[in-house]
Design an enzyme around this catalytic site. Sequence first.
Site: not given
Lengths: 664, 664
Positions: A29, A118, A120, A156-157, A260, A407, A433, A457, A469, A516
């Site tokens: 690049h 790498g 982004l 920008d990425g 790019h 997260e 999550f 959980h 969940h 939990r």
Amino acid sequence: MTPSVSPGRMADAIRFLALDAIERAGDGHPGAPLGCAEIATALFTRHLVCNPADPEWPNRDRFVLSNGHGSMLLYALLHLSGYDGISIEAIRNFRELGSPCHGHPEYAPHLGIEATTGPLGQGIANAVGMAVAEARLAAEFGPDLVDHRTYALVGDGCLQEGVAHEVISLAGHLRLGKLVFLWDDNRITDDGGTELSISEDVRARFQAAQWQVIDADGHDVEAVSAALLLARQDPRPTLIACRTVIGRGLPRLEGQRGAHGGRVFAQDLAEARTARDWDHPAFTVPDDVLAAWREGAGARNRAAYESWRAARAALPPETREAFDRRHDARLPEGWQATLHALRDRLAGTAMASIEVSAEAVARLSEAMPELFSGAPDLEGPTKHKQALPAFTAENRGGRYLHYGIREHAMGAMMNGIVAHRGLIPVGATYLVFSDYMRPPLRMAALMELPVVTVYSHDSIGIGRNGPTHQPVEFLASLRAIPNMLVLRPADAVEAVECWEMALTNRHGPTSLICSRQALPALREGGGANRSARGAYVLADAQGGERRATIVATGSEVAVALAARKVLQAEGVPTAVVSMPSWEAFEAQDPEYRASVIPRGPVRVAVEAAIRQGWDRWIGEDGGFVGMTGFGASGPAEELFRHFGITPEAVAQAVRARLSPSAGH
Amino acid sequence: MTPSVSPGRMADAIRFLALDAIERAGDGHPGAPLGCAEIATALFTRHLVCNPADPEWPNRDRFVLSNGHGSMLLYALLHLSGYDGISIEAIRNFRELGSPCHGHPEYAPHLGIEATTGPLGQGIANAVGMAVAEARLAAEFGPDLVDHRTYALVGDGCLQEGVAHEVISLAGHLRLGKLVFLWDDNRITDDGGTELSISEDVRARFQAAQWQVIDADGHDVEAVSAALLLARQDPRPTLIACRTVIGRGLPRLEGQRGAHGGRVFAQDLAEARTARDWDHPAFTVPDDVLAAWREGAGARNRAAYESWRAARAALPPETREAFDRRHDARLPEGWQATLHALRDRLAGTAMASIEVSAEAVARLSEAMPELFSGAPDLEGPTKHKQALPAFTAENRGGRYLHYGIREHAMGAMMNGIVAHRGLIPVGATYLVFSDYMRPPLRMAALMELPVVTVYSHDSIGIGRNGPTHQPVEFLASLRAIPNMLVLRPADAVEAVECWEMALTNRHGPTSLICSRQALPALREGGGANRSARGAYVLADAQGGERRATIVATGSEVAVALAARKVLQAEGVPTAVVSMPSWEAFEAQDPEYRASVIPRGPVRVAVEAAIRQGWDRWIGEDGGFVGMTGFGASGPAEELFRHFGITPEAVAQAVRARLSPSAGH
């Protein structure tokens, strides 16, 4: 500075190393190395505090190339600055198997590469983690030992990715004043002009998040340097918006979309050499330019380095040893004793494993000043804060970070905290999550960073909150990540043992999967860490040769034990194997594995999750009691019955596989 | 409006339904239903255009409860508005197994539930997708048929998640003027005050992203209603920042941290009834209040509904049928013929499967006006735009969305586009970036939405970009998601067949996994879709009874065929099975499965990915040739050799498993 060499020529040295390497590799690049050459020159020759002769100097400034596709920029910088590991030969072999000049930068602090980048957005989030680590360690060890800045180059990425906003918001909140993002504002992405996909006022967005924003001409080394000076004088983190031209210096592609990641040919090189008046052969840096680089990036910092060494040498021996230990990521004496005491105290107690983990973190935090915990707005349900003071803009000595509902930021910042050295981050959230932080989990595994994430959980055992969940595929998807240690303890003793495994695992991340709901006590205290072998016979077959093995993890070990009771009563000698970790069991010798789960007896596994991967342990004819799809909303006990994860179902899976000759 | 009932009492009807249900369930989140009761009253009784008697009316306004933990708010609203499916009985059984009032809202448009929400940030991103669908369909069918607004109720958690910024930025860029976010600005998160984790000026952040921002007192129905009117008069999307008190009306918890998800007891209910002067029994809405709700949320829109029906009835039959077909998500006649023609044209051509997919999308786009493509800044490498015009603020008739570098947004917006009905979204990116959009992939599977995502760059076959960009665990992790159809074609014919499977799969998402590198042609044109059975014998054993089966997917099918050649030459009758889809093969009858991969002959699988899950098909003694860890940076052919994924390695894995008696 060597006055005879202009900053422009110094920047051109980056350009031509990058172009020569990219042309030779036939791939790479060019846009970023060419567009950011002046920015990098300003930073590396005038501001960045580092020592190429001692790349891992603890108090060095950190520099992260977040737009990692521009890897040749970093390799050129490191070579020009005098990092031995990035030789001209290494650069000639850019993107060849075995070269340290990989397609994207790969974490190698001994070479000056602070993070693998790498994908982004990850790099800037790592940088925010590094800045947090710096602030925390400075509070602990004082500015003579820890006082450095963290810089990230960002395209920008990186800024469009969601994780960027998470860390921008949090960095502003935490007033990380020693953090600087240098934005390569070239108004081009892979698709074309940025106007294709964004109309945002990026400067205003950073200001809204409490950052200082400074504009600079990204091709004017003086302007960038002046902005870097201003950045030091503000208590907020700073964005330097550097207006640049992508591919600057490559006539055919300059300012174009194709710059790019476009291919560079010999003809391009010839045109570039003419345009920039650079008449040196390929992979050749003129002596005066190299000398200026070595002076600017190396010798300039000699006094700072020596003064730091003197400060370290003047420390009382125990402080020096504490600092070295932390920087070397050695665990303190006695950490295991802390866990053993906890294990023996909790043995026999029915507890949710997330509560056991919380206890472990609380006790370990007393024994290990390097523990640095946090949770994304789940302090209450994970109980992982307890008495730990919060790390805030006002209290840099805090031990717990309120990550907010972020997260992804937590995962990527923890990678940066580990890469910085000096702290052991622990993050706690719900298992579902983990999907939000999967990119950094993968990066931790790839970088071999010992990040510990604790998940609560862990199954339909959460009950009424319903399928959104309730994890069913997460054990499989975390086990799929190479180099990820996945642990799912069955009771309080195993949970403490798993914490011991997590801290022993120094070359990769650990996912500690907790319930939990309360888990019954299954094990006694004392003795060796049985979980450490991955799986072990928790209850052996009685009354004859083993005819069945039930393998289970976590909350389902109790189900397996209940099924065993039924089967034993029916005259079927049945063993129960608790298997807190597939990876640890895989690492055992085949004899041990065969003794724990022999192939002769019927094999049945029970886990409140999907079957994927279990055939490795129970064979394709083995029985599996678990989930086949998503969960449901209802009381937990009802859900276990509804989905057929019961002792009776396990016993039936065994019976169905016993040979007809087996009487009962 | 029924003037005799105050807006406050109408809002209190929400409060007490929510409180009664949460108290009865012993579990739930009172904070949002209580804190947002007036906001919801303003929206539902004065602005939202819907018809409870025809919940799936195509031109209804869409409402998404992005803070899905406040599910009782939605159930109360739907009941009060007159949606039959949400009866008082259903509300009494909130969070019980079998009730439509699940712990979190679950997608059920026939009940008025537009999206499954709970994992934060997903709902607002769905809403942005719905607003895109509306704008696109309005351009196609005109404002008499399609002209509606999209509203989302959003908490601090949703806004902190990274995906929020991705969609905020994109919605502003696209000037989605009919989109309104109602922000429940209660300054409390689960951990405590928002000042624990955020110092951002949220209003300024939205303004930077080109949104209109209006402030309103969230407990003043008139103020919220006025803001909703203002929202209509601006071409930008609108954020209404509603200042609220969490848990408003519950004296013990009001304004407190514990209100978010705290337990509600009988005593709380008694105090709340006294405080709000609400002396009606549990689960009882006074007649006058219910009448006012039915009038405000139902009868108010009768004229709009009838006028829409008249407009639809007045359409030429073919336009009406086209509109109905699109809304019913029926595929057009002849779509398969388009693919069959493409298959026959490409048969015999060596091509990258991502290019075949691009061709399929181009041809299908001609036959199917509902196809709506996009890629996150990878238009070039995925080639999925081609001649499609872009959907922009200026051109609502566009067929391709430049999502920017925002994979998570793409995934979640596609869910919203499908849930809206009328379009079939196709998203294309690199396989490693699927991790960035894993939360919406899971939601698509849970909602059973037929979203098609095409992934390029599927293995070490990408070469020099290195391990960050080389998937090794992604086939396993996508296959782990229940209800996800994963397809990995071996050549151009299979790639077209896989596209046919993707469009046939109407009750869940599809992941089409493609190579960047060219794949040799393996199949002829014509005939039935062999991929549709998941796996099939591509090359049968010759010269005797089959002694070995080599199972492969994607680019490794060619490796398997080369290994077969070696083994056949050695006198080992060997079959090669191409297995583009595990899920489709699992759905076949056992006889077919046993005929394709019989258990007697040696079984070896080859896939440039990890083994996890393969034991299901080849047994624990089967051979596996693939990856055991992350990839590396270098030329692709070298990498395949380096990691031992070669015909010789496959042949050797077979030989090692042939019984000693087998001569060769």
